[in-house]
Design an enzyme around this catalytic site. Sequence first.
Site, short mmCIF file in Angstrom:
data_model
loop_
_atom_site.label_atom_id
_atom_site.label_comp_id
_atom_site.label_asym_id
_atom_site.label_seq_id
_atom_site.Cartn_x
_atom_site.Cartn_y
_atom_site.Cartn_z
N LYS A 167 -22.75 -12.85 0.25
CA LYS A 167 -21.89 -13.68 -0.74
C LYS A 167 -22.76 -15.11 -0.74
O LYS A 167 -22.28 -16.13 -0.04
CB LYS A 167 -20.66 -13.72 0.32
CG LYS A 167 -19.42 -14.81 -0.34
CD LYS A 167 -18.53 -13.91 -1.47
CE LYS A 167 -17.68 -15.03 -2.17
NZ LYS A 167 -17.05 -14.43 -3.20
N ASP A 179 -19.28 -2.62 7.07
CA ASP A 179 -18.19 -2.07 7.61
C ASP A 179 -17.08 -1.73 6.42
O ASP A 179 -16.65 -0.71 6.35
CB ASP A 179 -17.68 -2.82 8.81
CG ASP A 179 -16.51 -1.96 9.67
OD1 ASP A 179 -16.40 -0.63 9.31
OD2 ASP A 179 -15.53 -2.50 10.54
N ASP A 203 -15.89 1.99 4.50
CA ASP A 203 -14.45 2.54 4.70
C ASP A 203 -13.81 2.54 3.27
O ASP A 203 -13.38 3.59 3.14
CB ASP A 203 -13.65 1.68 5.61
CG ASP A 203 -13.85 1.86 7.14
OD1 ASP A 203 -14.84 2.31 7.69
OD2 ASP A 203 -12.79 1.64 7.62
N TYR A 205 -19.92 -10.22 14.45
CA TYR A 205 -20.09 -9.36 15.73
C TYR A 205 -20.52 -9.80 16.86
O TYR A 205 -20.67 -9.07 17.92
CB TYR A 205 -20.38 -7.82 15.28
CG TYR A 205 -19.36 -7.11 14.37
CD1 TYR A 205 -19.23 -7.35 12.93
CD2 TYR A 205 -18.60 -6.06 14.86
CE1 TYR A 205 -18.49 -6.74 12.25
CE2 TYR A 205 -17.77 -5.25 13.94
CZ TYR A 205 -17.61 -5.84 12.63
OH TYR A 205 -16.80 -4.81 11.87
N ASP A 224 -17.50 -9.38 -3.33
CA ASP A 224 -16.37 -9.10 -3.85
C ASP A 224 -16.59 -8.21 -5.27
O ASP A 224 -15.65 -7.36 -5.54
CB ASP A 224 -15.53 -10.24 -4.13
CG ASP A 224 -16.28 -11.51 -4.82
OD1 ASP A 224 -17.70 -11.48 -4.77
OD2 ASP A 224 -15.79 -12.49 -5.15
N1 GGG Z 1 -15.76 5.47 14.86
C1 GGG Z 1 -15.64 4.17 14.28
C2 GGG Z 1 -14.62 3.69 15.08
O1 GGG Z 1 -14.22 3.81 16.01
N2 GGG Z 1 -13.96 2.73 14.38
C3 GGG Z 1 -12.86 1.96 14.71
C4 GGG Z 1 -13.31 0.75 15.05
O2 GGG Z 1 -14.30 0.02 14.28
N3 GGG Z 1 -12.87 0.12 15.95
C5 GGG Z 1 -13.62 -1.29 16.44
C6 GGG Z 1 -13.84 -1.41 17.76
O3 GGG Z 1 -12.62 -1.05 18.55
O4 GGG Z 1 -14.49 -1.69 18.33
#
Ligand code: GGG
Length: 353
Positions: A187, A249, A253, A137, A225
């Site tokens: 991992k 993440d 989910d 990220y 995994d």
């Molecule tokens: N509330 C969690 C959310 O908005 N998830 C969608 C997500 O992860 N989007 C990634 C982003 O658009 O930054």
Amino acid sequence: ATAIPVSRQKLKIGLIPADGIGQEVIPAARAAIEALGSEIPKPEFFDLEAGFEVFANSGEALPEDTVEALKECDCALFGAVSSPVKKVTGYSSPIVALRKRLDLYANVRPVISVAANPEDKPDVDLVVVRENTECLYVKQETMSAGEHGKEARATRLITERASHRIGKMAFEIALGRPRQQVTIIHKSNVLSVTDGLFRDTVRAIPRAVEGGRYDNVKLEEQIVDSAVYRLFREPEIYDVMVAPNLYGDIISDAAAALVGSLGLVPSVNAGDNFVMGEPVHGSAPDIAGRGIANPLASIRSAALMLRHLGYAAPADKLDRAVNEVIREGQILTPDLGGKSKTGEVLDAVLKRL
Ligand code: GGG
């Protein structure tokens, strides 16, 4: 999570519904907070903008005014964001940016099922603690021409500092839970440098922290995994799972499937000085505007935010009301097999407060 000590007359809460169903579920969370009355300091709400729609209209996905206003707030609630799957010049995810700008380094996501009888233990009761500021990220991606066509590269950053503080957050959360167990997800059999650093740093925390504070916390580890496989086969083996950003993440989910719907799973983005509640679900463009979004993850996120600020009793009250609505099973949105509208589910929660 660790409570930020507070004594205040008012609770300044920034509201950022952002995109899609965020516009429907954040007002529901606001109504639930308001219904707590004098059990919390008088809430003062600030409506703030961010998201892809704002970007489409103004060229800015995270207006500076929003960031500045949040700095004056005690806490915030964020809805959901619809980032496009293809690169759009000038656009960058506002939620990813916000987590970094406010140094909200932990995304704490409890995944807890509702037992048929309130006295029974839930079948699934775990917390995913996701590092929120780095991993892939950092979004440093490049494209170049290679010998056999295009070559895309991404930088994955794992630092000792970020791994240490997220690990510490996981240990602190484990201390407040009956099983007191932390499982490191990684991992490092393949990514021995990056995931290796994450794993080794978290493993070293009990030795690095003085006074034997974490001596009773059981420390486990699992390759990501096999962790996902075992999560679906035997979720009861997990208590607190701590993971780098991307694995965290995905795991949280996926774990939502174990409790019926993503529409039930809350989170907080937490730093040392600020907390922002956020449902784990996305903006759900397929159902946006139809009034059928599940507001329960947002109401639970409000509860988690209040708990983090030290308001445990009102947070419990919100959670109890949500759990009763789920347990009774009469007024549920379509993601849970029901036919009710967002507003009807909210009313059912409010009636129980
Ligand atoms: N509330 C969690 C959310 O908005 N998830 C969608 C997500 O992860 N989007 C990634 C982003 O658009 O930054």
